[in-house]
Scaffold this motif. Structure first.
Motif, short mmCIF file in Angstrom:
data_model
loop_
_atom_site.label_atom_id
_atom_site.label_comp_id
_atom_site.label_asym_id
_atom_site.label_seq_id
_atom_site.Cartn_x
_atom_site.Cartn_y
_atom_site.Cartn_z
N ARG A 71 16.47 -3.81 -9.53
CA ARG A 71 16.59 -2.70 -10.96
C ARG A 71 15.84 -2.91 -11.99
O ARG A 71 15.29 -2.05 -12.92
N LEU A 72 14.86 -3.79 -11.43
CA LEU A 72 13.51 -4.22 -12.76
C LEU A 72 12.61 -3.41 -11.61
O LEU A 72 12.29 -4.15 -10.92
N ASP A 73 11.58 -2.82 -12.55
CA ASP A 73 10.64 -1.96 -12.29
C ASP A 73 9.78 -1.52 -13.67
O ASP A 73 9.49 -0.71 -13.80
N SER A 74 9.02 -3.09 -14.35
CA SER A 74 8.50 -2.53 -15.32
C SER A 74 6.92 -2.00 -14.82
O SER A 74 6.34 -1.37 -15.51
N ASP A 75 6.15 -2.40 -13.88
CA ASP A 75 4.78 -1.58 -13.43
C ASP A 75 5.38 -0.46 -12.89
O ASP A 75 3.79 -0.85 -11.74
N GLY A 76 5.93 -0.87 -11.44
CA GLY A 76 5.88 -0.25 -10.56
C GLY A 76 5.24 -0.42 -9.48
O GLY A 76 5.09 -0.38 -8.19
N CYS A 77 4.42 -1.88 -9.50
CA CYS A 77 4.10 -2.53 -8.45
C CYS A 77 4.31 -3.79 -7.97
O CYS A 77 5.20 -4.43 -8.23
N MET A 78 4.75 -3.69 -6.58
CA MET A 78 5.68 -4.36 -5.60
C MET A 78 4.79 -5.60 -5.11
O MET A 78 3.25 -5.68 -4.52
N SER A 79 4.84 -7.49 -5.66
CA SER A 79 4.95 -8.64 -4.85
C SER A 79 4.17 -8.37 -3.63
O SER A 79 5.03 -7.78 -2.66
N SER A 133 -3.30 4.34 -5.14
CA SER A 133 -3.91 5.60 -6.51
C SER A 133 -2.93 5.62 -7.36
O SER A 133 -2.86 5.33 -9.26
N ARG A 134 -1.83 5.04 -7.31
CA ARG A 134 -0.77 5.51 -8.15
C ARG A 134 -0.07 3.29 -8.10
O ARG A 134 0.33 3.49 -9.48
N SER A 135 -0.76 2.81 -8.60
CA SER A 135 -1.26 0.99 -8.51
C SER A 135 -1.67 1.44 -10.00
O SER A 135 -3.14 0.89 -10.06
N ASN A 136 -0.67 1.10 -10.54
CA ASN A 136 -1.70 0.90 -12.39
C ASN A 136 -2.75 -0.54 -12.52
O ASN A 136 -3.31 -1.13 -12.84
N LEU A 137 -1.88 -1.80 -11.76
CA LEU A 137 -2.51 -3.05 -11.49
C LEU A 137 -3.82 -2.44 -11.21
O LEU A 137 -5.00 -3.58 -11.58
N PHE A 138 -3.88 -1.45 -9.53
CA PHE A 138 -5.25 -1.78 -9.47
C PHE A 138 -6.16 -0.94 -10.30
O PHE A 138 -7.61 -1.17 -10.70
N LYS A 139 -5.60 0.25 -10.90
CA LYS A 139 -6.46 1.09 -11.88
C LYS A 139 -7.54 0.03 -12.54
O LYS A 139 -8.04 0.57 -13.66
N ALA A 140 -6.27 -1.27 -13.92
CA ALA A 140 -6.49 -1.89 -15.03
C ALA A 140 -7.54 -2.42 -14.07
O ALA A 140 -8.73 -2.89 -14.87
N ALA A 141 -7.64 -3.31 -13.16
CA ALA A 141 -8.67 -3.65 -12.32
C ALA A 141 -9.95 -3.33 -12.24
O ALA A 141 -10.48 -4.06 -12.71
N ILE A 142 -9.46 -2.07 -11.88
CA ILE A 142 -11.14 -1.09 -12.04
C ILE A 142 -11.74 -0.80 -13.22
O ILE A 142 -12.69 -1.20 -13.32
N PHE A 143 -10.29 -0.41 -13.56
CA PHE A 143 -11.71 -0.88 -15.64
C PHE A 143 -12.00 -2.10 -16.50
O PHE A 143 -13.38 -2.00 -17.03
#
Lengths: 388, 388
Positions: free
Chosen positions: A211-219, B288-298
């Motif tokens: 139920r933890l979803d800090s940034d929507g990105c799954m490792s 396109s919805r991965s914040n981590l990917f999008k922040a990396a491109i920034f």
């Protein structure tokens, strides 16, 4: 303390140069028995790191005697060479402890694609040293060694009647559940068979780490391992054990939330009066993944329209609700009632770190909470500079 | 130009105080015929704004004579009062033009929850003025009046054999498709019946606006309206018309991407060799919805591990691929081949605004592109301060 709080466990954490800071980066947790029962859950990401591919096989027989963990490299997408590194790591631990490599779980965390010869030398070559450092008080050293962008070690202990549970966790980014989005090792001296541990662990993680979803990105590397030494000699009631384990996992999950990369708010999204629990989870997760909502909270803006815009992306097949009969309450102020502005937005104080968003679907009596964070300048900064 | 480029249309854009800047904020596009055929597509968000609820009824008979659009307030979640405002707006336009209110589409954009008496007075009270301002050269004024956080007016024109198409669009945030995530008005002097326009519009938006996913957030107010005046007297081949319309929608979609809030990179994610087109879309959208990917491109960081971590969240039911046989090419450099590091990451130059990410699934021959942006400090800043 933490993983060494229960009887029958030793742990250590040493520095092997995997972190450029020179901090501890190789951890080991060992179960000295008499029981070897264990359970584990892994990321549901299809792109799994080499340690996952290895450890999924290890847990099959429900027996684990050691968990070795490194930070400073995820050993994911490093090919056959990377898998051989994982294998060699388990073999080195097995040899040093005189156990079977098939009872050694391997966990790695850090940058995906990192797993070259230097990485292998530092991890495999570090095994004798970390085994030599094992002590009954090594829990904190181990918890420190698994940190990456974490700013704090995460540990927790729960006590039962004659038995206890200890746990450590790491995770600050890619923090959304696949099953769990981090590395966690949990120990107990309770005497329970592997099947009971598996049931308890799945029940606990379902309502905590999941139920933890800090940034929507799954490792690609998530692993939660639970080892039971049985050293207390006590066989607890399974429901009692599951409740204590759930409490411990909840505590660790909130520690992960509180230390999420760049976050300035810890947001609890609670969906009430849903038709079913999974529907509440889906609606809550949809809001937790709205960058616009999360940026608004960063700016202390109770932007309820962005909450509803995110709720509205949930299909009718996924959740039952009348989109014009939803109430939204932020930090105790019902800012939207039945789809219209209600109380004054100026009554809402979003300056504290803790934020609660209550979404009433008026469609049943199920409830679920999702734990997330805001979207901040610091999150963007930390994650744009991660690889450098 | 734009919506007034084809024969048979007039447009206007005036200032009514809805924008605090004093800029133009009320637009009108009128079809002078002889045909009244039209088609429209709307957001698939279940939380629909009042103008959507109204306009969905208007389009049912395939006849539209006018589109009135305001910025400065979304008139969403404003209850019965808000719906009555939309209705009154359509009635006012109908009266001024001597047409039926049932032929008037209403579009609103701005903050959700904004739609009070002041809003109503400014919109409804502005109708006589915007009707008086109608001209055959009013397209640009109309395009300016629908801007919110847009920094530029978006317009496009396509020419056929004796007929033409013109279009205008707005959208900079909440820019992910439900159908489309913005307001668009398209005009043509081709003579096609409503059913043909509907087929052409759905075909065009499916591969253009529907493939735009700037920030993963779907709006409550998206509307794309296509009106045909038939004033050219030419009945084009439907396939030819659809191709031209698709080209125009593609051009407008790229203009939206280029002006997305806070963005510093325009990212095209192309998934090739997928088993089916919808699978390629799902994989591309996940990245396109991965914040981590999008922040990396920034941060100009070609972090391919984050691409694969996002791909791996797509389930086996959603897309067929072997997670260890995927190639990732960024700006022409194959940085990952068959799930292992390949070419040198230092070969990749991410300083230009345009970024291409090519993901080869090796599972078939279908292809699709998703158009997105990076995640920047400015995106967070703009969206944390929006309501203030």
């Amino acid at each position: 303390m933490s993983v060494t709080a229960p009887a029958g466990f030793e742990a250590a954490g040493i520095a092997r140069g995997l972190k450029s800071s020179g901090d501890r980066d190789l951890a080991l947790v060992v179960n000295r028995g008499p029981s070897t029962a264990a359970a584990a859950v892994f990321t549901s990401n299809r792109c799994k790191a080499n340690p996952i591919l290895w450890s999924e096989q290890v847990i099959r027989d429900g027996s684990v005697l050691a968990v070795i963990l490194n930070s400073g490299g995820a050993n994911c997408y490093t090919g056959t060479f990377g898998f051989q590194t994982t294998h060699a790591t388990a073999e080195a631990v097995a040899e040093a402890l005189s156990v079977s490599a098939g009872d050694v779980i391997v966990c790695s965390t850090g940058l995906i694609g990192t797993g070259d010869q230097v990485f292998r030398d530092r991890v495999v070559g570090g095994v004798p040293g970390v085994v030599a450092a094992l002590t009954q008080n090594g829990g904190t050293d181990a918890a420190l060694a698994i940190m990456t962008t974490d700013t704090k070690a995460k540990q927790s202990v729960a006590a039962g009647d004659g038995w206890s549970i200890g746990g450590m966790a790491k995770g600050a980014g890619m923090l959304a559940p696949g099953l769990a989005t981090m590395l966690v090792v949990i120990t107990t001296d309770a005497d329970l068979p592997a099947a009971a541990l598996d049931r308890a662990l799945r029940a606990a993680t379902r309502v905590t780490f999941d139920r933890l979803d800090s940034d929507g990105c799954m490792s690609t590397n998530d692993t939660v391992t639970l080892m039971a030494s049985g050293a207390s000699g006590v066989v607890p009631d399974e429901a009692t054990f599951t409740a204590a384990l759930t409490g411990l996992c909840h505590d660790l999950a909130l520690q992960l939330q509180a230390d999420a990369e760049g976050a300035s708010h810890d947001i609890t999204i609670t969906v009430v009066n849903a038709e079913a629990e999974d529907q509440a989870v889906t609606v809550g997760r949809s809001v937790s993944r709205s960058n616009l909502f999360k940026a608004a909270i960063f700016g202390n803006d109770p932007n309820w329209g962005r909450v509803l815009a995110a709720v509205g992306t949930v299909s009718e097949a996924e959740a039952t609700f009348d989109p014009y009969n939803i109430d939204v309450t932020i930090n105790g102020v019902m800012i939207c009632k039945a789809g219209e502005p209600f109380e004054d937005r100026d009554l809402i104080d979003l300056t504290p770190r803790a934020v609660t968003v209550l979404i009433d679907l008026h469609s049943g009596d199920a409830v679920a909470s999702i734990y997330t964070n805001d979207l901040t300048h610091d999150y963007v900064h930390e994650n744009s500079a991660y690889a450098s």
